[in-house]
Design a protein around this motif. Structure first.
Motif, PDB file in Angstrom:
ATOM      1  N   PHE A   1      42.736  33.513  31.371  1.00 58.34           N
ATOM      2  CA  PHE A   1      43.786  32.341  30.666  1.00 58.34           C
ATOM      3  C   PHE A   1      44.953  32.119  30.911  1.00 58.34           C
ATOM      4  N   PHE A   2      45.843  33.440  31.319  1.00 51.40           N
ATOM      5  CA  PHE A   2      47.280  32.913  31.574  1.00 51.40           C
ATOM      6  C   PHE A   2      47.176  32.384  32.944  1.00 51.40           C
ATOM      7  N   SER A   3      46.365  32.394  33.715  1.00 54.28           N
ATOM      8  CA  SER A   3      46.555  31.614  35.084  1.00 54.28           C
ATOM      9  C   SER A   3      46.540  30.327  34.769  1.00 54.28           C
ATOM     10  N   PHE A   4      45.364  29.883  33.920  1.00 49.58           N
ATOM     11  CA  PHE A   4      45.080  28.475  33.671  1.00 49.58           C
ATOM     12  C   PHE A   4      46.287  27.882  32.965  1.00 49.58           C
ATOM     13  N   VAL A   5      46.859  28.491  32.171  1.00 53.81           N
ATOM     14  CA  VAL A   5      47.775  28.163  31.422  1.00 53.81           C
ATOM     15  C   VAL A   5      49.151  28.034  32.385  1.00 53.81           C
ATOM     16  N   ALA A   6      49.474  28.845  32.957  1.00 53.33           N
ATOM     17  CA  ALA A   6      50.715  28.751  34.133  1.00 53.33           C
ATOM     18  C   ALA A   6      50.340  27.436  35.118  1.00 53.33           C
ATOM     19  N   CYS A   7      48.987  27.273  35.565  1.00 53.98           N
ATOM     20  CA  CYS A   7      48.936  26.044  36.536  1.00 53.98           C
ATOM     21  C   CYS A   7      49.151  24.772  35.513  1.00 53.98           C
TER      22      CYS A   7
ATOM     23  N   HIS B   1      46.477  42.987  39.293  1.00 55.02           N
ATOM     24  CA  HIS B   1      47.026  43.928  40.320  1.00 55.02           C
ATOM     25  C   HIS B   1      48.493  44.072  39.764  1.00 55.02           C
ATOM     26  N   TRP B   2      49.280  43.211  39.498  1.00 55.35           N
ATOM     27  CA  TRP B   2      50.911  43.590  39.119  1.00 55.35           C
ATOM     28  C   TRP B   2      51.181  43.964  37.852  1.00 55.35           C
ATOM     29  N   HIS B   3      50.343  43.162  36.936  1.00 54.40           N
ATOM     30  CA  HIS B   3      50.659  43.254  35.312  1.00 54.40           C
ATOM     31  C   HIS B   3      49.473  44.070  34.750  1.00 54.40           C
ATOM     32  N   ASN B   4      48.479  44.509  35.203  1.00 52.85           N
ATOM     33  CA  ASN B   4      47.264  45.120  34.543  1.00 52.85           C
ATOM     34  C   ASN B   4      46.896  44.302  33.500  1.00 52.85           C
ATOM     35  N   ILE B   5      46.778  43.236  33.563  1.00 53.31           N
ATOM     36  CA  ILE B   5      46.260  42.347  32.570  1.00 53.31           C
ATOM     37  C   ILE B   5      44.592  42.426  32.475  1.00 53.31           C
ATOM     38  N   SER B   6      43.951  42.314  31.422  1.00 53.23           N
ATOM     39  CA  SER B   6      42.641  42.178  31.569  1.00 53.23           C
ATOM     40  C   SER B   6      42.098  41.136  31.942  1.00 53.23           C
ATOM     41  N   PRO B   7      40.593  41.037  32.593  1.00 53.19           N
ATOM     42  CA  PRO B   7      40.197  39.985  33.248  1.00 53.19           C
ATOM     43  C   PRO B   7      40.213  38.642  32.589  1.00 53.19           C
ATOM     44  N   ILE B   8      39.753  38.697  31.208  1.00 56.15           N
ATOM     45  CA  ILE B   8      39.709  37.618  30.473  1.00 56.15           C
ATOM     46  C   ILE B   8      41.012  36.946  30.370  1.00 56.15           C
ATOM     47  N   LYS B   9      42.023  37.766  29.756  1.00 56.57           N
ATOM     48  CA  LYS B   9      43.574  37.288  29.485  1.00 56.57           C
ATOM     49  C   LYS B   9      44.122  36.475  30.870  1.00 56.57           C
ATOM     50  N   SER B  10      43.660  37.422  32.076  1.00 50.27           N
ATOM     51  CA  SER B  10      44.277  37.046  33.241  1.00 50.27           C
ATOM     52  C   SER B  10      43.766  35.551  33.659  1.00 50.27           C
TER      53      SER B  10
ATOM     54  N   SER C   1      39.263  26.926  39.702  1.00 49.75           N
ATOM     55  CA  SER C   1      40.122  27.464  40.648  1.00 49.75           C
ATOM     56  C   SER C   1      41.663  27.748  40.210  1.00 49.75           C
ATOM     57  N   LEU C   2      41.839  26.833  38.937  1.00 49.80           N
ATOM     58  CA  LEU C   2      43.010  27.212  38.365  1.00 49.80           C
ATOM     59  C   LEU C   2      42.947  28.418  37.173  1.00 49.80           C
ATOM     60  N   LEU C   3      41.665  28.607  36.794  1.00 49.43           N
ATOM     61  CA  LEU C   3      41.439  29.927  36.228  1.00 49.43           C
ATOM     62  C   LEU C   3      41.754  31.231  37.013  1.00 49.43           C
ATOM     63  N   PHE C   4      41.333  31.088  38.358  1.00 51.61           N
ATOM     64  CA  PHE C   4      41.326  32.298  39.168  1.00 51.61           C
ATOM     65  C   PHE C   4      42.736  32.240  40.157  1.00 51.61           C
ATOM     66  N   TRP C   5      43.627  31.319  40.006  1.00 51.47           N
ATOM     67  CA  TRP C   5      44.765  31.145  41.058  1.00 51.47           C
ATOM     68  C   TRP C   5      45.606  32.549  40.846  1.00 51.47           C
ATOM     69  N   HIS C   6      45.680  32.611  39.683  1.00 53.44           N
ATOM     70  CA  HIS C   6      46.645  33.828  39.388  1.00 53.44           C
ATOM     71  C   HIS C   6      46.129  35.090  38.865  1.00 53.44           C
ATOM     72  N   ALA C   7      44.880  34.952  38.495  1.00 50.43           N
ATOM     73  CA  ALA C   7      44.136  36.216  37.967  1.00 50.43           C
ATOM     74  C   ALA C   7      44.049  37.600  38.638  1.00 50.43           C
ATOM     75  N   PRO C   8      43.999  37.312  39.975  1.00 52.54           N
ATOM     76  CA  PRO C   8      44.078  38.714  40.720  1.00 52.54           C
ATOM     77  C   PRO C   8      45.175  39.454  40.810  1.00 52.54           C
ATOM     78  N   ALA C   9      46.406  38.614  40.730  1.00 47.49           N
ATOM     79  CA  ALA C   9      47.786  39.103  40.883  1.00 47.49           C
ATOM     80  C   ALA C   9      48.245  39.485  39.613  1.00 47.49           C
ATOM     81  N   LEU C  10      47.819  39.062  38.301  1.00 53.06           N
ATOM     82  CA  LEU C  10      48.002  39.517  37.184  1.00 53.06           C
ATOM     83  C   LEU C  10      47.174  40.878  36.792  1.00 53.06           C
TER      84      LEU C  10
END
Length: 276
Positions: free
Chosen positions: A180-186, A169-178, A158-167
């Motif tokens: 990673f960034f989601s997990f780190v942010a959480c 949609h709003w930041h055009n981040i690739s799926p794998i990076k999104s 859930s931490l991996l996917f918490w922010h991934a869809p928004a990243l």
């Protein structure tokens, strides 16, 4: 895009903003959430692949609710068309959302599959609705162990996917990076998310207790409708929870500093202004 660290008390602020935003457009947000759940339920009845497709749609549903909450926060009325927002923002983002959906479905199935190693699939069967829950099943040590294992494995998913869809949609981040960034942010904001989770648990328990008392007192009047009222309230609370997700994303990420208006730097286009 930059990661922002927020204090623990921000978790309670996210809950308040979610409740306040839902209150501003209750019918529109609830209708969108109900439509999302109904769509996933209809897809899940397809033979073999239906449940997998339904799982893959969850990141898109999460994004739809975040965009709808953002619309409501800006004073605009969300429409059912937002249910397809994940697939109407260019071919690149649509492909990324499809990849996220596939990865989520695969991850969830792995979690459920791991539980079968403990109780021979009893928890998985109950969770997927193939076996009715009973007191005997719930009291089985193997079932309880499988349940706790699934919960423990689902948390990092859930931490991996918490922010991934928004990243995406709003930041055009690739799926794998999104992911990673989601997990780190959480993880970096774990205190705020702990407060966020505890507060929502409190809201759910308080609402459930109050509703149980009311339906108990009025049981002779509402009769068989009590069960339907409880289910409707649970869905409404879930819609409120999903409404609050956009604020967790807004406060954890911001674009890189660029010359220009400070407010535009604080939020991507379409997100509600950050609270100060």
């Amino acid at each position: 895009m930059k990661l922002q660290i927020v204090p623990a008390r921000t978790g309670w602020l996210w809950v308040q903003l979610g409740l306040r935003t839902f209150k501003s457009q209750p019918l529109a947000l609830a209708a969108l959430f109900f439509l999302s759940m109904a769509s996933m339920s209809l897809v899940s009845v397809l033979p073999l692949i239906g449940p997998v497709i339904a799982l893959a749609l969850l990141p898109s549903v999460s994004l739809a609710m975040m965009v709808a909450a953002s619309e409501a926060a800006h004073g605009r009325k969300p429409t059912p068309a937002l249910l397809l927002v994940a697939f109407r923002n260019g071919s690149q983002r649509m492909h990324s959302m499809l990849v996220l959906g596939g990865l989520y479905a695969a991850g969830f199935l792995l979690v459920i599959g791991a539980s079968t190693l403990i109780d021979d699939g009893t928890f998985a069967s109950v969770y997927m609705g193939q076996t009715p829950m009973s007191r005997e099943i719930a009291e089985m040590p193997e079932f309880q162990s499988a349940m706790w294992l699934s919960m423990g494995l689902y948390l990092p998913l859930s931490l991996l996917f918490w922010h991934a869809p928004a990243l995406v949609h709003w930041h055009n981040i690739s799926p794998i990076k999104s992911l990673f960034f989601s997990f780190v942010a959480c993880v970096r904001n774990i205190a705020a998310y702990a407060v966020f989770g505890i507060c929502w648990v409190g809201v759910f328990i308080a609402s459930g207790t109050l509703l149980a008392l009311v339906t108990g007192v009025l049981a002779s009047v509402i009769g068989a409708a009590a069960g339907a009222i409880m289910v409707t309230m649970a869905l409404m609370l879930a819609a409120m929870f999903f409404t609050s997700l956009v604020f967790t994303f807004r406060d954890c990420f911001s674009p890189p500093d660029e010359p220009g208006d400070a407010q535009s730097q604080a939020n991507p286009p379409g997100l509600p202004p950050a609270a100060h």
